[in-house]
Design an enzyme around this catalytic site. Structure first.
Site, short mmCIF file in Angstrom:
data_model
loop_
_atom_site.label_atom_id
_atom_site.label_comp_id
_atom_site.label_asym_id
_atom_site.label_seq_id
_atom_site.Cartn_x
_atom_site.Cartn_y
_atom_site.Cartn_z
N CYS A 18 -45.26 71.47 6.68
CA CYS A 18 -45.84 71.14 7.98
C CYS A 18 -45.70 69.66 8.35
O CYS A 18 -45.90 69.29 9.50
CB CYS A 18 -47.30 71.56 8.02
N HIS A 38 -50.66 68.02 13.40
CA HIS A 38 -50.19 69.36 13.06
C HIS A 38 -51.25 70.36 13.48
O HIS A 38 -52.44 70.18 13.22
CB HIS A 38 -49.94 69.45 11.55
N ASN A 74 -50.33 78.36 14.02
CA ASN A 74 -49.74 77.38 13.11
C ASN A 74 -48.25 77.68 12.99
O ASN A 74 -47.86 78.70 12.40
CB ASN A 74 -50.43 77.47 11.75
#
Length: 332
Positions: free
Chosen positions: A115, A259, A289
């Site tokens: 990520c 993020h 996500n």
């Protein structure tokens, strides 16, 4: 204040698959509900690949970024692709995108920092631009097909993830630039997905190293509490580090783009930083996500909505498997 050879975002782009899946869809086969998912994650819907390869999604985002920058593929000197879900073990996804863009003058390679990938890609691009006088433009693409490695029988994780891609074209600019990157390999088993574990024709497995992770399957596995603890510490730490390097405070940041993992994580980190939520870009309610693609998707949405203006100081911060964290601070 420290001024280094920095970067300018010349153009951004994003692509998400047209197939959308809302929270109610999970209630059809899991013991969950829209209210349960919203209250714990902030996610309402996510986009899921209906067969689009990772490279294809990245290509669409890249084309938008090139168009916004007003340049052709031939003007690119470097393509950096970040992904944990490539279509090939080899070649690099960046090479496929290079071919499709006709970027005949560009070097191309992939980066896997989970990520944190896009932040790492931007920092690598900044360093290439600062050291190579012949390099004019760098394309950073992040494309993720997390539905490929999602275990849809795991209620705690499958509700979190979506697919998509984001991209930006970078060029050098004299001005503010600060970066911080860190990895903690002791947390490898907190968040992982296995690769191909097949033995060769000649192997008997007599010298196999004991498995550190679950050898069954290649689904994404995570220890939710451990990841949450890491993320809520990593985000404020990375942001504070880039501010300290630049001799600045949170008051000097016009927009923070983190993020997009979980709304609770972002809110907790914001409190630790004493940073107002109204200056944080949050769009995970629409996308979930998307790993390394989440920051460039949010960046493009911010740019195209007019929320980010030239001269604004923006901080990008990522955290994820590895465990990794990173942040970059620059003027848009």
């Amino acid at each position: 204040m420290v001024f280094l050879t920095g970067i300018r975002i010349a153009g951004t782009g994003r692509y998400v698959p047209p197939l959308t899946v809302d929270n109610n869809a999970f209630a059809a086969f899991l013991d969950t509900s829209d209210e349960w998912i919203r209250s714990r994650t902030g996610i309402v819907t996510r986009h899921i690949s209906d067969g689009e390869p990772s490279w294809y999604m990245g290509l669409q985002a890249a084309r938008q970024a090139l168009e916004a920058a007003g340049i052709s593929g031939q003007q690119l000197g470097l393509i950096i692709d970040t992904t944990v879900t490539p279509d090939y073990v080899t070649p690099a996804t960046a090479c496929v995108i290079q071919r499709e863009l006709g970027a005949v003058n560009a070097m191309a390679f992939d980066v896997n920092s989970a990520c944190t990938g896009f932040v790492c890609g931007v920092d690598m691009a900044a360093r290439y631009l600062a050291t190579d006088p012949e390099l004019s433009y760098v394309l950073v693409v992040s494309n993720e097909n997390l539905s490929r490695i999602t275990d849809f029988s795991d209620r705690s994780s499958c509700i979190l993830f979506g697919d998509g891609a984001g991209a930006c074209v970078l060029e050098k600019k004299q001005g503010l630039y600060s970066a911080y990157m860190m990895a903690d390999g002791t947390g490898v088993t907190s968040l992982y997905a296995n690769a191909n574990r097949r033995l060769s024709l000649f192997s008997k497995g007599e010298h196999a190293v004991p498995e550190e992770t679950d050898p069954q399957g290649d689904f994404l596995r995570q220890e939710g509490r451990a990841v949450y603890r890491f993320a809520t510490e990593a985000m404020p730490r990375a942001v504070q580090q880039v501010l300290d390097k630049a001799g600045m405070t949170t008051a000097d940041i016009d927009l923070l783009i983190p993020h997009q993992a979980n709304l609770r994580i972002i809110e907790t980190a914001a409190k630790k930083l004493q940073f107002p939520m109204e200056r944080i870009m949050v769009d995970l309610d629409k996308y979930g996500n998307t790993s390394s693609a989440s920051i460039p998707i949010a960046l493009d949405e911010t740019v195209r909505s007019g929320r980010l203006n030239r001269g604004d100081r923006v901080c990008l911060v990522g955290f994820g498997a590895g465990l990794t964290m990173g942040a970059v601070l620059f003027e848009y």
